[in-house]
Design a protein around this motif. Structure first.
Motif, PDB file in Angstrom:
ATOM      1  N   UNK A 111       0.767  -1.263  -0.064  1.00  9.66           N
ATOM      2  CA  UNK A 111      -0.119   0.145  -0.007  1.00  9.66           C
ATOM      3  C   UNK A 111       1.001   1.265  -0.002  1.00  9.66           C
ATOM      4  N   UNK A 112       0.631   2.266  -0.807  1.00 11.90           N
ATOM      5  CA  UNK A 112       1.398   3.624  -1.097  1.00 11.90           C
ATOM      6  C   UNK A 112       0.733   4.321   0.065  1.00 11.90           C
ATOM      7  N   UNK A 113       1.676   5.084   0.584  1.00 11.99           N
ATOM      8  CA  UNK A 113       1.213   6.269   1.802  1.00 11.99           C
ATOM      9  C   UNK A 113       2.097   7.638   1.294  1.00 11.99           C
ATOM     10  N   UNK A 114       1.103   8.492   1.501  1.00 15.95           N
ATOM     11  CA  UNK A 114       1.928   9.847   1.225  1.00 15.95           C
ATOM     12  C   UNK A 114       1.435  11.062   2.360  1.00 15.95           C
ATOM     13  N   UNK A 115       2.303  11.737   2.761  1.00 20.25           N
ATOM     14  CA  UNK A 115       2.432  12.848   3.782  1.00 20.25           C
ATOM     15  C   UNK A 115       2.453  14.431   2.986  1.00 20.25           C
ATOM     16  N   UNK A 116       1.343  15.108   3.209  1.00 22.37           N
ATOM     17  CA  UNK A 116       1.444  16.334   2.516  1.00 22.37           C
ATOM     18  C   UNK A 116       2.445  17.315   3.653  1.00 22.37           C
ATOM     19  N   UNK A 117       2.849  18.545   3.069  1.00 18.99           N
ATOM     20  CA  UNK A 117       3.635  19.227   3.683  1.00 18.99           C
ATOM     21  C   UNK A 117       2.835  19.830   4.896  1.00 18.99           C
ATOM     22  N   UNK A 118       1.443  20.121   4.729  1.00 24.78           N
ATOM     23  CA  UNK A 118       0.670  21.038   5.716  1.00 24.78           C
ATOM     24  C   UNK A 118      -0.056  20.039   6.791  1.00 24.78           C
ATOM     25  N   UNK A 119       0.097  18.515   6.500  1.00 25.84           N
ATOM     26  CA  UNK A 119      -0.524  17.786   7.683  1.00 25.84           C
ATOM     27  C   UNK A 119       0.515  16.738   8.086  1.00 25.84           C
ATOM     28  N   UNK A 120       0.038  16.265   9.312  1.00 31.01           N
ATOM     29  CA  UNK A 120       0.686  15.224   9.841  1.00 31.01           C
ATOM     30  C   UNK A 120       0.723  13.815   9.791  1.00 31.01           C
ATOM     31  N   UNK A 121      -0.517  13.606   9.403  1.00 28.09           N
ATOM     32  CA  UNK A 121      -0.751  12.205   9.173  1.00 28.09           C
ATOM     33  C   UNK A 121      -0.638  11.725   7.639  1.00 28.09           C
ATOM     34  N   UNK A 122      -0.283  10.286   7.719  1.00 26.44           N
ATOM     35  CA  UNK A 122      -0.203   9.985   6.144  1.00 26.44           C
ATOM     36  C   UNK A 122      -1.452   9.288   5.467  1.00 26.44           C
ATOM     37  N   UNK A 123      -1.736   9.510   4.188  1.00 29.89           N
ATOM     38  CA  UNK A 123      -2.979   9.020   3.625  1.00 29.89           C
ATOM     39  C   UNK A 123      -2.629   8.054   2.456  1.00 29.89           C
ATOM     40  N   UNK A 124      -3.391   7.040   2.672  1.00 26.67           N
ATOM     41  CA  UNK A 124      -3.205   5.735   1.665  1.00 26.67           C
ATOM     42  C   UNK A 124      -3.665   5.969   0.340  1.00 26.67           C
TER      43      UNK A 124
END
Length: 103
Positions: free
Chosen positions: A16-29
């Motif tokens: 599963x790929x996860x990404x974390x945006x610069x302005x958010x602390x959690x990672x999204x799948x």
């Protein structure tokens, strides 16, 4: 915070790929477009690549570099070198000399 990242995690069904945006602390799948279900990949590199692509797609629309635009830099450069002309869509400059003709 202020740092974006993308990575892959191994699960029982696949990667599963996860990404974390610069302005958010959690990672999204990475999710499917239609159902919104988590998308599983065969390899870790495919999952990470999909996460990087989605992250870039989201951040390119939102992030601004200090409120500056590239056109302001071009205008400043054109003011310094008035004899150079840049064609539309080209990165090369052409030197233009003006010759005054007698009437």
């Amino acid at each position: 915070m202020n740092q974006s990242n993308a990575f892959a995690k191994e699960t029982m069904r696949g990667f599963v790929g996860y990404f974390q945006l610069a302005w958010r602390s959690e990672a999204f799948a990475v999710r499917t477009k239609r159902d919104g279900e988590i998308r599983y990949f065969d390899t870790a590199s495919e999952a990470e690549l999909a996460a990087w692509r989605i992250k870039h797609k989201i951040e390119d629309l939102k992030l601004v570099r200090g409120g500056e635009t590239i056109s302001s830099h071009h205008a400043a450069a054109d003011a310094l070198f008035p004899t150079l002309v840049r064609q539309k869509g080209s990165s090369r400059y052409t030197k233009v000399e003006t010759v005054r003709r007698r009437a």
